[in-house]
Design a protein around this motif. Sequence first.
Motif, PDB file in Angstrom:
ATOM      1  N   PRO A 104     -13.426  -2.132   4.185  1.00 29.15           N
ATOM      2  CA  PRO A 104     -12.141  -1.442   4.259  1.00 29.15           C
ATOM      3  C   PRO A 104     -12.213  -0.111   3.518  1.00 29.15           C
ATOM      4  O   PRO A 104     -13.047   0.066   2.629  1.00 29.15           O
ATOM      5  CB  PRO A 104     -11.196  -2.402   3.534  1.00 29.15           C
ATOM      6  CG  PRO A 104     -12.062  -3.147   2.579  1.00 29.15           C
ATOM      7  CD  PRO A 104     -13.448  -3.191   3.162  1.00 29.15           C
ATOM      8  N   CYS A 105     -11.316   0.825   3.881  1.00 28.71           N
ATOM      9  CA  CYS A 105     -11.381   2.151   3.247  1.00 28.71           C
ATOM     10  C   CYS A 105     -10.655   2.171   1.905  1.00 28.71           C
ATOM     11  O   CYS A 105     -10.912   3.019   1.068  1.00 28.71           O
ATOM     12  CB  CYS A 105     -10.815   3.213   4.178  1.00 28.71           C
ATOM     13  SG  CYS A 105      -9.009   3.170   4.339  1.00 28.71           S
ATOM     14  N   GLU A 106      -9.720   1.227   1.710  1.00 21.37           N
ATOM     15  CA  GLU A 106      -8.898   1.128   0.489  1.00 21.37           C
ATOM     16  C   GLU A 106      -7.933   2.306   0.320  1.00 21.37           C
ATOM     17  O   GLU A 106      -7.353   2.488  -0.744  1.00 21.37           O
ATOM     18  CB  GLU A 106      -9.757   0.954  -0.779  1.00 21.37           C
ATOM     19  CG  GLU A 106     -10.586  -0.336  -0.824  1.00 21.37           C
ATOM     20  CD  GLU A 106      -9.768  -1.633  -0.818  1.00 21.37           C
ATOM     21  OE1 GLU A 106      -8.517  -1.579  -0.922  1.00 21.37           O
ATOM     22  OE2 GLU A 106     -10.392  -2.708  -0.674  1.00 21.37           O
ATOM     23  N   ARG A 107      -7.744   3.130   1.344  1.00 21.91           N
ATOM     24  CA  ARG A 107      -6.840   4.279   1.222  1.00 21.91           C
ATOM     25  C   ARG A 107      -5.750   4.287   2.285  1.00 21.91           C
ATOM     26  O   ARG A 107      -4.724   4.923   2.128  1.00 21.91           O
ATOM     27  CB  ARG A 107      -7.626   5.596   1.376  1.00 21.91           C
ATOM     28  CG  ARG A 107      -8.642   5.874   0.298  1.00 21.91           C
ATOM     29  CD  ARG A 107      -9.332   7.224   0.526  1.00 21.91           C
ATOM     30  NE  ARG A 107      -9.934   7.324   1.848  1.00 21.91           N
ATOM     31  CZ  ARG A 107     -11.168   6.898   2.164  1.00 21.91           C
ATOM     32  NH1 ARG A 107     -11.927   6.384   1.238  1.00 21.91           N
ATOM     33  NH2 ARG A 107     -11.633   7.026   3.391  1.00 21.91           N
ATOM     34  N   CYS A 108      -5.963   3.584   3.406  1.00 19.95           N
ATOM     35  CA  CYS A 108      -5.029   3.720   4.525  1.00 19.95           C
ATOM     36  C   CYS A 108      -3.752   2.898   4.287  1.00 19.95           C
ATOM     37  O   CYS A 108      -3.634   2.146   3.318  1.00 19.95           O
ATOM     38  CB  CYS A 108      -5.701   3.288   5.831  1.00 19.95           C
ATOM     39  SG  CYS A 108      -5.912   1.506   5.987  1.00 19.95           S
ATOM     40  N   TYR A 109      -2.816   3.046   5.195  1.00 19.27           N
ATOM     41  CA  TYR A 109      -1.524   2.344   5.145  1.00 19.27           C
ATOM     42  C   TYR A 109      -1.714   0.839   4.897  1.00 19.27           C
ATOM     43  O   TYR A 109      -1.077   0.259   4.028  1.00 19.27           O
ATOM     44  CB  TYR A 109      -0.810   2.575   6.485  1.00 19.27           C
ATOM     45  CG  TYR A 109       0.548   1.908   6.588  1.00 19.27           C
ATOM     46  CD1 TYR A 109       1.711   2.590   6.214  1.00 19.27           C
ATOM     47  CD2 TYR A 109       0.669   0.594   7.041  1.00 19.27           C
ATOM     48  CE1 TYR A 109       2.955   1.978   6.308  1.00 19.27           C
ATOM     49  CE2 TYR A 109       1.909  -0.024   7.125  1.00 19.27           C
ATOM     50  CZ  TYR A 109       3.043   0.671   6.763  1.00 19.27           C
ATOM     51  OH  TYR A 109       4.266   0.069   6.836  1.00 19.27           O
ATOM     52  N   TYR A 110      -2.611   0.204   5.673  1.00 21.29           N
ATOM     53  CA  TYR A 110      -2.780  -1.246   5.579  1.00 21.29           C
ATOM     54  C   TYR A 110      -3.528  -1.668   4.316  1.00 21.29           C
ATOM     55  O   TYR A 110      -3.134  -2.617   3.645  1.00 21.29           O
ATOM     56  CB  TYR A 110      -3.470  -1.783   6.842  1.00 21.29           C
ATOM     57  CG  TYR A 110      -2.632  -1.535   8.065  1.00 21.29           C
ATOM     58  CD1 TYR A 110      -1.500  -2.308   8.315  1.00 21.29           C
ATOM     59  CD2 TYR A 110      -2.919  -0.475   8.924  1.00 21.29           C
ATOM     60  CE1 TYR A 110      -0.687  -2.055   9.404  1.00 21.29           C
ATOM     61  CE2 TYR A 110      -2.108  -0.215  10.020  1.00 21.29           C
ATOM     62  CZ  TYR A 110      -0.996  -0.999  10.253  1.00 21.29           C
ATOM     63  OH  TYR A 110      -0.184  -0.741  11.308  1.00 21.29           O
ATOM     64  N   CYS A 111      -4.603  -0.955   3.991  1.00 20.39           N
ATOM     65  CA  CYS A 111      -5.357  -1.295   2.778  1.00 20.39           C
ATOM     66  C   CYS A 111      -4.453  -1.246   1.554  1.00 20.39           C
ATOM     67  O   CYS A 111      -4.512  -2.114   0.685  1.00 20.39           O
ATOM     68  CB  CYS A 111      -6.526  -0.336   2.586  1.00 20.39           C
ATOM     69  SG  CYS A 111      -7.925  -0.716   3.660  1.00 20.39           S
ATOM     70  N   ARG A 112      -3.589  -0.218   1.497  1.00 22.47           N
ATOM     71  CA  ARG A 112      -2.745  -0.061   0.320  1.00 22.47           C
ATOM     72  C   ARG A 112      -1.693  -1.153   0.223  1.00 22.47           C
ATOM     73  O   ARG A 112      -1.076  -1.341  -0.819  1.00 22.47           O
ATOM     74  CB  ARG A 112      -2.112   1.327   0.314  1.00 22.47           C
ATOM     75  CG  ARG A 112      -3.183   2.381   0.032  1.00 22.47           C
ATOM     76  CD  ARG A 112      -2.686   3.762   0.230  1.00 22.47           C
ATOM     77  NE  ARG A 112      -1.699   4.131  -0.784  1.00 22.47           N
ATOM     78  CZ  ARG A 112      -1.227   5.357  -0.909  1.00 22.47           C
ATOM     79  NH1 ARG A 112      -1.646   6.308  -0.105  1.00 22.47           N
ATOM     80  NH2 ARG A 112      -0.340   5.635  -1.824  1.00 22.47           N
ATOM     81  N   MET A 117      -6.882  -5.177   8.609  1.00 25.09           N
ATOM     82  CA  MET A 117      -6.288  -4.274   9.592  1.00 25.09           C
ATOM     83  C   MET A 117      -6.552  -2.802   9.265  1.00 25.09           C
ATOM     84  O   MET A 117      -5.935  -1.906   9.858  1.00 25.09           O
ATOM     85  CB  MET A 117      -4.768  -4.507   9.679  1.00 25.09           C
ATOM     86  CG  MET A 117      -4.357  -5.889  10.174  1.00 25.09           C
ATOM     87  SD  MET A 117      -5.282  -6.469  11.607  1.00 25.09           S
ATOM     88  CE  MET A 117      -4.915  -5.189  12.789  1.00 25.09           C
ATOM     89  N   CYS A 118      -7.458  -2.548   8.334  1.00 23.43           N
ATOM     90  CA  CYS A 118      -7.788  -1.173   7.929  1.00 23.43           C
ATOM     91  C   CYS A 118      -8.026  -0.289   9.155  1.00 23.43           C
ATOM     92  O   CYS A 118      -8.793  -0.654  10.041  1.00 23.43           O
ATOM     93  CB  CYS A 118      -9.038  -1.193   7.042  1.00 23.43           C
ATOM     94  SG  CYS A 118      -9.686   0.450   6.691  1.00 23.43           S
ATOM     95  N   ILE A 119      -7.378   0.876   9.191  1.00 26.99           N
ATOM     96  CA  ILE A 119      -7.565   1.722  10.376  1.00 26.99           C
ATOM     97  C   ILE A 119      -8.884   2.496  10.336  1.00 26.99           C
ATOM     98  O   ILE A 119      -9.299   3.058  11.340  1.00 26.99           O
ATOM     99  CB  ILE A 119      -6.379   2.701  10.616  1.00 26.99           C
ATOM    100  CG1 ILE A 119      -6.001   3.435   9.343  1.00 26.99           C
ATOM    101  CG2 ILE A 119      -5.181   1.989  11.179  1.00 26.99           C
ATOM    102  CD1 ILE A 119      -4.861   4.422   9.547  1.00 26.99           C
ATOM    103  N   ASN A 120      -9.515   2.528   9.181  1.00 33.12           N
ATOM    104  CA  ASN A 120     -10.827   3.198   9.086  1.00 33.12           C
ATOM    105  C   ASN A 120     -11.952   2.180   8.892  1.00 33.12           C
ATOM    106  O   ASN A 120     -13.016   2.531   8.372  1.00 33.12           O
ATOM    107  CB  ASN A 120     -10.829   4.167   7.901  1.00 33.12           C
ATOM    108  CG  ASN A 120      -9.680   5.151   7.978  1.00 33.12           C
ATOM    109  OD1 ASN A 120      -9.494   5.799   9.003  1.00 33.12           O
ATOM    110  ND2 ASN A 120      -8.887   5.248   6.922  1.00 33.12           N
TER     111      ASN A 120
END
Length: 346
Positions: A88-96, A102-105
Amino acid sequence: MRAAVLKGIENLEIEDVFRPTLSSEEILIKVKACSICGTDIRVYHHGHKHMRFPRIIGHELSGEIVEVGKRVKGHKVGERVAVAPAIPCERCYYCRRGMQSMCINLTAIGYHYDGGFAEFMRVPEDAVRNGCVNSIPSNLSFEEAALAEPLACAINGQELSGIGLGDIVVVAGAGPLGCIHLQLAKAKGAAKTILVELSRERLEFAREFAAPDVAINPSLEDAVKRVKEETGQRGADKIIVACSSGKAQEDSLQMISPRGIINFFGGLPLDKPFIKFNSNLVHYGEFYVVGTHGSAPHHNELALNLISQGKVKVKELISHHLPLKKLKEGLHLAESGKGMKVLITP
Ligand SMILES: [Zn+2]
Ligand SMILES: [Zn+2]
């Protein structure tokens, strides 16, 4: 190093490739075990939208760290680790909001990055930074640790399904994941577990190994009727459909209790993704249908702990051990449904 390189659809070669070189924030592991997953079979036949060839596949893996980038903190050479493949990117809407699956990146080992069907594997920077590298508890073998990945996906699935104390849980499908789901549901406090499986061999194996309270073969009896009988005509509180069967999904809609939760955990074949159902079942039953796929890095860590504590057994699920050069044979074995988990040791 030796590696299994997927060069195109159904074009897999075992060959010598350069051992990966590291940036200062990456880790190199010597792969000790990598198990074959249904997704590997799917990718072998159909490719994947995020995959460019050539690619080394394999994402259920464990190994030993042999090299650590200068700026990596918290890991050392010699450490035994399992690697969670979804990054996961840990920065996108879902990660946060804590929904890493569901991470978009989202990127993944075995798709965007080379995976575990090789002697060595580079763990990318984001994976190191975002918690994908987990230490293996000392009482676990590399083989068991590789199977933390499917268990992590089951943990994610049961979290969203809210399986808990006192639930009557139906699991459809007695493949490796069905067997894992049964054990996990018990560990979470299910009052009764019911397994539904068409294959006689798989049902027998699961009856011994995962010990469901009730085992149903729908080719011999009406599964919907039997589940109703076993639940005082109420239906099951939670249902996990852990197989790729539209029929099993349709049946689950008739077995669920009012306000219950069904999880379409297994994806359907790409050419048959539709099911048919009586919409009034949902209207009057007020139940929920969810789906899950994949997992977050912390699920992998939880999975390692559950196996280490003996709450979920995975070792017995390994039906075949094969060397890297027999990967193709392993893919066919796994696909035939004759084996449970096929484990590759590079
Ligand atoms: Zn997998
Ligand atoms: Zn994200």
